[in-house]
Motif scaffolding. Structure first.
Motif, PDB file in Angstrom:
ATOM      1  N   VAL A 142       0.829  -1.198   0.000  1.00 43.65           N
ATOM      2  CA  VAL A 142       0.000   0.000   0.000  1.00 43.65           C
ATOM      3  C   VAL A 142       0.867   1.252   0.000  1.00 43.65           C
ATOM      4  CG1 VAL A 142      -1.713   1.293   1.316  1.00 43.65           C
ATOM      5  CG2 VAL A 142      -1.901  -1.173   1.139  1.00 43.65           C
ATOM      6  N   ILE A 143       1.949   1.240   0.767  1.00 46.39           N
ATOM      7  CA  ILE A 143       2.804   2.429   0.841  1.00 46.39           C
ATOM      8  C   ILE A 143       3.429   2.739  -0.521  1.00 46.39           C
ATOM      9  CG2 ILE A 143       4.909   1.264   1.576  1.00 46.39           C
ATOM     10  CD1 ILE A 143       5.274   3.696   3.513  1.00 46.39           C
ATOM     11  N   ASP A 144       3.700   1.717  -1.317  1.00 41.71           N
ATOM     12  CA  ASP A 144       4.232   1.939  -2.661  1.00 41.71           C
ATOM     13  C   ASP A 144       3.226   2.681  -3.529  1.00 41.71           C
ATOM     14  OD1 ASP A 144       6.530   0.571  -1.946  1.00 41.71           O
ATOM     15  OD2 ASP A 144       5.888  -1.312  -2.865  1.00 41.71           O
ATOM     16  N   LYS A 145       1.968   2.304  -3.431  1.00 40.94           N
ATOM     17  CA  LYS A 145       0.924   2.951  -4.224  1.00 40.94           C
ATOM     18  C   LYS A 145       0.698   4.395  -3.775  1.00 40.94           C
ATOM     19  CE  LYS A 145      -1.327  -1.360  -5.367  1.00 40.94           C
ATOM     20  NZ  LYS A 145      -2.499  -2.191  -5.240  1.00 40.94           N
ATOM     21  N   ILE A 146       0.738   4.622  -2.471  1.00 41.77           N
ATOM     22  CA  ILE A 146       0.588   5.979  -1.944  1.00 41.77           C
ATOM     23  C   ILE A 146       1.760   6.844  -2.390  1.00 41.77           C
ATOM     24  CG2 ILE A 146       0.576   7.369   0.171  1.00 41.77           C
ATOM     25  CD1 ILE A 146      -0.947   5.003   1.492  1.00 41.77           C
TER      26      ILE A 146
ATOM     27  N   ILE B  82       1.446  13.356  -8.307  1.00 42.41           N
ATOM     28  CA  ILE B  82       0.889  14.677  -7.979  1.00 42.41           C
ATOM     29  C   ILE B  82       1.992  15.729  -8.014  1.00 42.41           C
ATOM     30  CG2 ILE B  82      -0.075  16.050  -6.080  1.00 42.41           C
ATOM     31  CD1 ILE B  82      -1.709  13.494  -5.361  1.00 42.41           C
ATOM     32  N   GLY B  83       3.146  15.395  -7.457  1.00 40.97           N
ATOM     33  CA  GLY B  83       4.268  16.324  -7.482  1.00 40.97           C
ATOM     34  C   GLY B  83       4.750  16.610  -8.894  1.00 40.97           C
ATOM     35  N   ALA B  84       4.795  15.580  -9.722  1.00 40.69           N
ATOM     36  CA  ALA B  84       5.218  15.770 -11.107  1.00 40.69           C
ATOM     37  C   ALA B  84       4.237  16.667 -11.859  1.00 40.69           C
ATOM     38  CB  ALA B  84       5.343  14.415 -11.803  1.00 40.69           C
ATOM     39  N   LEU B  85       2.956  16.460 -11.636  1.00 40.23           N
ATOM     40  CA  LEU B  85       1.954  17.314 -12.289  1.00 40.23           C
ATOM     41  C   LEU B  85       2.070  18.753 -11.795  1.00 40.23           C
ATOM     42  CD1 LEU B  85      -1.118  14.906 -12.260  1.00 40.23           C
ATOM     43  CD2 LEU B  85       0.259  15.605 -14.239  1.00 40.23           C
TER      44      LEU B  85
ATOM     45  N   GLY C 205      -0.484  29.650  -0.331  1.00 39.73           N
ATOM     46  CA  GLY C 205       0.873  30.137  -0.547  1.00 39.73           C
ATOM     47  C   GLY C 205       1.918  29.071  -0.294  1.00 39.73           C
ATOM     48  N   GLN C 206       3.099  29.285  -0.875  1.00 41.40           N
ATOM     49  CA  GLN C 206       4.167  28.298  -0.759  1.00 41.40           C
ATOM     50  C   GLN C 206       4.689  28.149   0.659  1.00 41.40           C
ATOM     51  OE1 GLN C 206       7.114  29.614  -3.557  1.00 41.40           O
ATOM     52  NE2 GLN C 206       6.321  28.290  -5.164  1.00 41.40           N
ATOM     53  N   LEU C 207       4.585  29.183   1.466  1.00 41.02           N
ATOM     54  CA  LEU C 207       5.158  29.144   2.805  1.00 41.02           C
ATOM     55  C   LEU C 207       4.155  28.743   3.888  1.00 41.02           C
ATOM     56  CD1 LEU C 207       7.475  32.276   2.625  1.00 41.02           C
ATOM     57  CD2 LEU C 207       8.033  29.875   2.218  1.00 41.02           C
ATOM     58  N   SER C 208       2.916  28.443   3.490  1.00 40.30           N
ATOM     59  CA  SER C 208       1.952  28.007   4.497  1.00 40.30           C
ATOM     60  C   SER C 208       2.350  26.632   5.026  1.00 40.30           C
ATOM     61  CB  SER C 208       0.539  27.949   3.901  1.00 40.30           C
ATOM     62  OG  SER C 208       0.421  26.856   3.017  1.00 40.30           O
ATOM     63  N   ALA C 209       1.955  26.353   6.237  1.00 35.88           N
ATOM     64  CA  ALA C 209       2.336  25.089   6.876  1.00 35.88           C
ATOM     65  C   ALA C 209       1.813  23.889   6.087  1.00 35.88           C
ATOM     66  CB  ALA C 209       1.808  25.053   8.310  1.00 35.88           C
ATOM     67  N   LEU C 210       0.591  23.959   5.603  1.00 31.88           N
ATOM     68  CA  LEU C 210       0.006  22.845   4.855  1.00 31.88           C
ATOM     69  C   LEU C 210       0.761  22.600   3.551  1.00 31.88           C
ATOM     70  CD1 LEU C 210      -2.131  20.678   4.570  1.00 31.88           C
ATOM     71  CD2 LEU C 210      -3.658  22.390   3.580  1.00 31.88           C
ATOM     72  N   ALA C 211       1.093  23.662   2.836  1.00 28.19           N
ATOM     73  CA  ALA C 211       1.843  23.506   1.595  1.00 28.19           C
ATOM     74  C   ALA C 211       3.214  22.893   1.864  1.00 28.19           C
ATOM     75  CB  ALA C 211       1.995  24.847   0.891  1.00 28.19           C
ATOM     76  N   ARG C 212       3.872  23.327   2.921  1.00 25.27           N
ATOM     77  CA  ARG C 212       5.195  22.778   3.247  1.00 25.27           C
ATOM     78  C   ARG C 212       5.107  21.300   3.602  1.00 25.27           C
ATOM     79  NH1 ARG C 212       9.454  26.419   4.832  1.00 25.27           N
ATOM     80  NH2 ARG C 212       9.963  24.863   6.407  1.00 25.27           N
ATOM     81  N   VAL C 213       4.044  20.907   4.279  1.00 28.84           N
ATOM     82  CA  VAL C 213       3.850  19.488   4.601  1.00 28.84           C
ATOM     83  C   VAL C 213       3.647  18.689   3.313  1.00 28.84           C
ATOM     84  CG1 VAL C 213       2.250  17.838   5.675  1.00 28.84           C
ATOM     85  CG2 VAL C 213       3.009  19.851   6.941  1.00 28.84           C
TER      86      VAL C 213
ATOM     87  N   LEU D 196       6.016  15.717   1.912  1.00 33.32           N
ATOM     88  CA  LEU D 196       5.496  14.373   1.640  1.00 33.32           C
ATOM     89  C   LEU D 196       5.770  13.951   0.199  1.00 33.32           C
ATOM     90  CD1 LEU D 196       2.068  14.433   3.531  1.00 33.32           C
ATOM     91  CD2 LEU D 196       4.132  13.150   4.133  1.00 33.32           C
ATOM     92  N   VAL D 197       5.623  14.880  -0.736  1.00 33.27           N
ATOM     93  CA  VAL D 197       5.911  14.571  -2.135  1.00 33.27           C
ATOM     94  C   VAL D 197       7.392  14.256  -2.307  1.00 33.27           C
ATOM     95  CG1 VAL D 197       6.024  15.577  -4.459  1.00 33.27           C
ATOM     96  CG2 VAL D 197       3.945  15.794  -3.097  1.00 33.27           C
ATOM     97  N   GLY D 198       8.253  15.010  -1.645  1.00 29.95           N
ATOM     98  CA  GLY D 198       9.683  14.748  -1.722  1.00 29.95           C
ATOM     99  C   GLY D 198      10.055  13.389  -1.148  1.00 29.95           C
TER     100      GLY D 198
END
Length: 73
Positions: A2-6, A13-16, A35-43, A47-49
């Motif tokens: 499952v973790i592989d699929k996630i 999503i990151g590539a798009l 915005g790029q510096l919001s906490a949610l965006a940074r999370v 996660l994408v990285g």
């Protein structure tokens, strides 16, 4: 696994998102998260990285788990 699929879904999503930045100058994650510096965006960026790093191992782990050779030509 499952973790592989996630991880694969997050990497896509990151590539798009990067495609949108490169082609149109539009950051969808920043737009949706305030915005790029919001906490949610940074999370989300973190996660994408991490998902991208996890996906690097996918072609190599397949051989160990199933005894088959990787599907890289």
């Amino acid at each position: 696994m499952v973790i592989d699929k996630i991880a694969l879904a997050l990497a896509i999503i990151g590539a798009l998102n990067w495609g949108g930045i490169g082609l149109f100058g539009f950051d969808t994650v920043a737009f949706l998260c305030g915005g790029q510096l919001s906490a949610l965006a940074r999370v989300i960026y973190a996660l994408v990285g991490l998902a991208g790093l996890w996906c690097i191992t996918l072609p190599f782990r397949h051989e160990e788990e199933t005894g088959q050779t990787p599907h890289m030509a």
